[in-house]
Design an enzyme around this catalytic site. Structure first.
Site, PDB file in Angstrom:
ATOM      1  N   ARG A  33       2.595   4.228   4.803  1.00 45.38           N
ATOM      2  CA  ARG A  33       1.845   4.376   5.832  1.00 45.38           C
ATOM      3  C   ARG A  33       2.158   3.536   7.114  1.00 45.38           C
ATOM      4  O   ARG A  33       3.257   2.317   7.546  1.00 45.38           O
ATOM      5  CB  ARG A  33       0.124   3.850   6.675  1.00 45.38           C
ATOM      6  CG  ARG A  33      -0.809   4.529   5.810  1.00 45.38           C
ATOM      7  CD  ARG A  33      -2.040   3.892   5.746  1.00 45.38           C
ATOM      8  NE  ARG A  33      -2.679   2.938   7.109  1.00 45.38           N
ATOM      9  CZ  ARG A  33      -3.667   2.939   7.449  1.00 45.38           C
ATOM     10  NH1 ARG A  33      -4.229   2.243   6.099  1.00 45.38           N
ATOM     11  NH2 ARG A  33      -3.681   1.438   8.710  1.00 45.38           N
ATOM     12  N   ARG A  39       1.221  -1.277   0.161  1.00 47.41           N
ATOM     13  CA  ARG A  39      -0.156   0.593   0.157  1.00 47.41           C
ATOM     14  C   ARG A  39       0.874   1.292   0.069  1.00 47.41           C
ATOM     15  O   ARG A  39       1.838   0.833   0.874  1.00 47.41           O
ATOM     16  CB  ARG A  39      -0.884   0.194   1.343  1.00 47.41           C
ATOM     17  CG  ARG A  39      -3.166  -0.614   1.139  1.00 47.41           C
ATOM     18  CD  ARG A  39      -3.693  -0.388   2.419  1.00 47.41           C
ATOM     19  NE  ARG A  39      -2.991  -0.477   3.307  1.00 47.41           N
ATOM     20  CZ  ARG A  39      -3.724  -0.920   4.106  1.00 47.41           C
ATOM     21  NH1 ARG A  39      -4.700  -0.573   4.408  1.00 47.41           N
ATOM     22  NH2 ARG A  39      -3.355  -0.681   5.708  1.00 47.41           N
TER      23      ARG A  39
HETATM   24  P1  ADP Z   1      -6.568  -1.044   8.318  1.00 48.56           P
HETATM   25  O1  ADP Z   1      -6.089   0.428   7.476  1.00 48.56           O
HETATM   26  O2  ADP Z   1      -5.847  -1.553   9.633  1.00 48.56           O
HETATM   27  O3  ADP Z   1      -8.055  -1.222   7.716  1.00 48.56           O
HETATM   28  P2  ADP Z   1      -7.614   1.359   9.187  1.00 48.56           P
HETATM   29  O4  ADP Z   1      -7.332   2.175   8.525  1.00 48.56           O
HETATM   30  O5  ADP Z   1      -9.382   1.486   9.287  1.00 48.56           O
HETATM   31  O6  ADP Z   1      -7.239   0.148   9.674  1.00 48.56           O
HETATM   32  O7  ADP Z   1      -7.816   2.270  11.314  1.00 48.56           O
HETATM   33  C1  ADP Z   1      -6.454   2.569  11.289  1.00 48.56           C
HETATM   34  C2  ADP Z   1      -5.779   2.529  12.589  1.00 48.56           C
HETATM   35  O8  ADP Z   1      -7.128   3.541  13.370  1.00 48.56           O
HETATM   36  C3  ADP Z   1      -6.476   1.554  13.256  1.00 48.56           C
HETATM   37  O9  ADP Z   1      -4.960   0.171  13.536  1.00 48.56           O
HETATM   38  C4  ADP Z   1      -7.096   1.374  14.637  1.00 48.56           C
HETATM   39  O10 ADP Z   1      -5.985   1.901  15.536  1.00 48.56           O
HETATM   40  C5  ADP Z   1      -7.786   2.960  14.807  1.00 48.56           C
HETATM   41  N1  ADP Z   1      -9.606   2.924  14.197  1.00 48.56           N
HETATM   42  C6  ADP Z   1     -10.136   2.665  13.571  1.00 48.56           C
HETATM   43  N2  ADP Z   1     -11.270   2.426  13.651  1.00 48.56           N
HETATM   44  C7  ADP Z   1     -11.463   1.779  15.203  1.00 48.56           C
HETATM   45  C8  ADP Z   1     -12.497   1.685  15.614  1.00 48.56           C
HETATM   46  N3  ADP Z   1     -13.813   1.408  15.381  1.00 48.56           N
HETATM   47  N4  ADP Z   1     -12.109   1.057  16.685  1.00 48.56           N
HETATM   48  C9  ADP Z   1     -10.967   1.438  17.847  1.00 48.56           C
HETATM   49  N5  ADP Z   1      -9.964   1.816  16.805  1.00 48.56           N
HETATM   50  C10 ADP Z   1     -10.129   2.502  15.275  1.00 48.56           C
END
Ligand code: ADP
Length: 291
Positions: free
Chosen positions: A226, A182
């Protein structure tokens, strides 16, 4: 391979009666807009509007799936097609990180370890986002990255009706490769993926090909990774997902709302198939014809 028949999907689209009964039960034990006990208050504006029967309002869907599976890609395409906002809590968290707010430093530490931020913070960010959208006349939503825990799912159920939950599935080794590929353009903010996935069929599993999503030349020199996309953090996010978010799948399974969707490949293979199982091909054609 989608595990729901077309008729079942249409039923879900009209809203599930099993789930509606569950919601009615919950609604009778709570004051309007009040969150369930032991949950942080969810200052959700417009809850009444979101409680309307599904056929009187825009869709209210949730996208589930491991971190990095591509929820954002499919959720944002569907949101454009259906004219509803795509709300990704990960983006809300990253916007907060980019701010100079008092929580930013502490948040960064949590996110960079692949851990979940507290329900209270996430609900606060989400309700602010929904309120802002409602002031602009938005209705309906596709949620991506929320709910991530059963507690969050219960809070959401306490304030609004979810019509359908799309659960994207892909082999874990491929997800890791995809996450490590990514990139985001530091200038225009668009997402790309440099990984070329080409897994041969083995042990009865189908082959999977996913072409890279390469940036245009002017973004190439501005690509960023990221901070939370290192192999260690990616594996930690997957572990936490399996622990904390697998029960969210079970929560919605019990309500009969889940559409399981095994990604057959990259966007060119998966998007038409997803439209097919959601019975949205006509909508896509109408949109293309009007363009
Ligand atoms: P990924 O790319 O791993 O799917 P996201 O972009 O959805 O992750 O989220 C990045 C970070 O934001 C997560 O690793 C977490 O720390 C936080 N986060 C996002 N959504 C939530 C949620 N619903 N509850 C708790 N933490 C969240």
């Amino acid at each position: 391979r989608a595990c729901l028949t077309m008729a079942a999907v249409q039923r879900l689209l009209r809203s599930s009666s099993v789930a509606a009964a569950g919601r009615r039960r919950m609604a009778t034990s709570l004051a309007p807009g009040q969150a369930p006990a032991a949950a942080p208050a969810f200052p959700f504006a417009g809850a009444e509007r979101r409680r309307r029967p599904a056929h009187e309002r825009n869709v209210q869907w949730v996208f589930l799936g491991c971190p990095g599976i591509g929820k954002g890609t499919y959720a944002s395409r569907l949101s454009r097609l259906l004219g509803v906002p795509h709300i990704a809590t990960g983006d809300l968290v990253r916007d907060e990180l980019a701010s100079t707010g008092p929580d930013a430093v502490q948040l960064k530490e949590i996110v960079n370890q692949g851990k979940l931020v507290s329900d209270e913070i996430i609900i606060n960010l989400l309700s602010k986002r929904l309120k802002k959208g409602e002031e602009k006349g938005e209705s309906g939503f596709i949620l991506d990255g929320f709910p991530r825990t059963v507690n969050q799912a219960e809070i959401l159920d306490g304030v609004t009706d979810i019509d359908m939950v799309v659960n994207l599935k892909l082999r874990e080794d491929i997800i890791v490769q995809k996450c490590l590929g990514r990139r985001i353009c530091g200038q225009c903010g668009k997402n790309f993926n440099l990984a070329c996935i080409d897994v041969k069929a083995e042990n009865g599993l189908p082959p999977i090909y996913m072409s890279p999503l390469l940036p245009p030349n002017n973004c190439m020199s501005k690509l960023l990774t990221r901070d939370d996309d290192t192999e260690e953090v990616v594996r930690n996010r997957l572990r936490i997902y399996n622990e904390m978010s697998q029960p969210v799948e079970d929560f919605y399974q019990k309500q009969g709302k889940v559409l399981e969707f095994d990604l057959p490949g990259g966007i060119p293979e998966s998007w038409p198939k997803l439209l097919d199982v959601l019975n949205l091909e006509d909508q896509q054609e109408m949109k293309l014809a009007a363009a």
